[in-house]
Design an enzyme around this catalytic site. Structure first.
Site, mmCIF file in Angstrom:
data_model
loop_
_atom_site.group_PDB
_atom_site.id
_atom_site.type_symbol
_atom_site.label_atom_id
_atom_site.label_comp_id
_atom_site.label_asym_id
_atom_site.label_seq_id
_atom_site.Cartn_x
_atom_site.Cartn_y
_atom_site.Cartn_z
ATOM 1 N N ARG A 73 0.833 -1.208 0.000
ATOM 2 C CA ARG A 73 0.000 0.000 0.000
ATOM 3 C C ARG A 73 0.864 1.253 0.000
ATOM 4 O O ARG A 73 0.474 2.284 -0.529
ATOM 5 C CB ARG A 73 -0.957 -0.009 1.209
ATOM 6 N N ASP A 109 -7.062 19.993 -14.569
ATOM 7 C CA ASP A 109 -7.387 18.674 -15.105
ATOM 8 C C ASP A 109 -6.950 18.674 -16.576
ATOM 9 O O ASP A 109 -7.536 19.347 -17.412
ATOM 10 C CB ASP A 109 -8.886 18.415 -14.978
ATOM 11 N N TYR A 129 -16.334 17.776 -15.613
ATOM 12 C CA TYR A 129 -16.893 16.429 -15.646
ATOM 13 C C TYR A 129 -17.932 16.297 -14.536
ATOM 14 O O TYR A 129 -17.708 16.725 -13.394
ATOM 15 C CB TYR A 129 -15.764 15.415 -15.464
ATOM 16 N N LYS A 181 -7.864 7.485 -19.546
ATOM 17 C CA LYS A 181 -8.135 8.037 -20.870
ATOM 18 C C LYS A 181 -6.884 8.005 -21.763
ATOM 19 O O LYS A 181 -6.371 6.940 -22.038
ATOM 20 C CB LYS A 181 -8.704 9.451 -20.717
#
Length: 382
Positions: free
Chosen positions: A50, A174, A102, A199
């Protein structure tokens, strides 16, 4: 010297040196949850997966190099990344955000983070003065998308960065729609860059992910701590997929950009299309700004077809392109924002943004552009 290498060279090599034991030229997938320690208090740089993983570490080094930051931190999705970014905030802090972001971003801000005492103001950031007017004494962050999703509005990153820094506010950008190949927000003054790596960075529609690229040591310390504490990190396998995708980012983005321009020109002259939203078109209101701050226009295009009925007919007639959420893959994807990406915004919110039932968003792939145009043309009834 490393930073003087070209973009494509860095995409292939930075963070991806041959593996030490065998010389493998691809970074291995380290599928382990823990690591042997030589003695109490002594390890080989890794303790628990982790916290760190060699595959993930290589990916973070690669993405940091491509965006020109000082550190990068990958998460299990774009939404996990943007949520992690907001952990910098405290109760009472205020965030200014692009009004046309978004839908998932607005949803997590308004439906989750407001419960912890954060407040948000949404403005049209394509007008820099709107940002200046929205900043309050308690404002800690301005978050923008450029181009916006799905209306393709462009924000002047440098102008907004100057406004933010004069007021002691950080700017996050972004950069998902363009990738670091076509836009470099940090070079324009951004403090943090985020991506849904699902993406264009991945590019193959086969893995979720998100990343935050930092410019300050305190940001890096915070995001490493969030990765450790909340555990929303990217898996070794999806880190590997993303490393593989990044290697071809430069060549893919060149083709995406070329195809996007050609498809936009075709749609711009089609009688069935009422309006085309694409910064590469000369009639786009921020065309000149896009030319200045981007190295290309990309492959994201929105079109207005006039009604839900016409949009649905167009979607049903597609043969090569897929009606699907997401974007940035090698295949052409068509999305209906009103019922997909921006359904959570609500009818009233969509109306304010111009997201009609007849609006369709196209992520132009890297197929032969003649085939893409032929498919869109027959679907439009041409």
């Amino acid at each position: 010297m490393e930073q003087k290498r070209g973009f494509a060279t860095r995409a292939i090599h930075d963070g991806q040196e041959p593996e030490g034991l065998t010389g493998a030229v691809n970074v291995p997938i380290f599928l382990t949850s823990t690591y042997q320690q030589e003695e109490i208090g002594k390890n080989r740089g890794h303790e628990y997966a982790r916290l760190t993983n060699p595959t993930r570490d290589a990916l973070e080094e690669s993405l940091c190099s491509l965006e020109g930051g000082t550190s990068a931190h990958v998460f299990a999705s774009g939404m996990a990344a943007i949520t992690a970014m907001l952990t910098m905030m405290k109760t009472g802090d205020h965030v200014v955000c692009s009004d046309n972001v978004y839908g998932g971003t607005q949803r997590v801000f308004d439906k989750v983070l407001t419960n912890y005492g954060l407040t948000f103001t949404y403005v049209d950031t394509s007008v820099a003065e709107n940002v200046a007017a929205a900043i309050r004494p308690e404002t800690k962050l301005v978050h923008i998308e450029t181009p916006t999703n799905p209306m393709m509005a462009i924000t002047d990153i440098r102008a907004v960065a100057d406004i933010c820094h004069a007021r002691g506010v950080e700017l996050s950008v972004d950069n998902t729609f363009l990738s670091p190949y076509l836009q470099q927000p940090i070079a324009l003054g951004a403090d943090i860059v985020m991506h849904s790596t699902t993406k264009f960075l991945n590019g193959h529609s086969d893995g979720l992910g998100g990343v935050l690229i930092c410019t300050k040591p305190e940001q890096a310390e915070r995001f490493r701590f969030v990765q450790k504490c909340t555990g929303g990190i990217l898996s070794p396998f999806e880190s590997y997929l993303l490393l593989r995708g990044v290697k071809t980012l430069a060549v893919r983005m060149k083709q995406h950009d070329a195809n996007g321009r050609a498809v936009a020109d075709f749609l711009h002259g089609h009688e069935s299309v009422k309006q085309v939203f694409y910064p590469g078109l000369k009639d786009h209101p921020q065309h000149e700004l896009a030319k200045r701050q981007q190295t290309g226009f990309g492959s994201m295009i929105s079109i207005e077809l006039g009604s839900l009925e016409r949009a649905n007919e167009f979607a049903k007639r597609l043969k090569l392109a897929f009606l699907a959420e997401s974007l940035g893959g090698v295949e052409t994807l068509v999305c209906h924002p009103a019922t997909m990406t921006h359904a959570a915004v609500g009818a009233e919110g969509r109306a304010k943004l111009g997201i009609t039932d007849g609006l369709m968003r196209i992520s132009v792939g890297i197929e032969d552009v003649e085939d893409i145009i032929a498919d869109l043309g027959q679907a439009l009834g041409g």
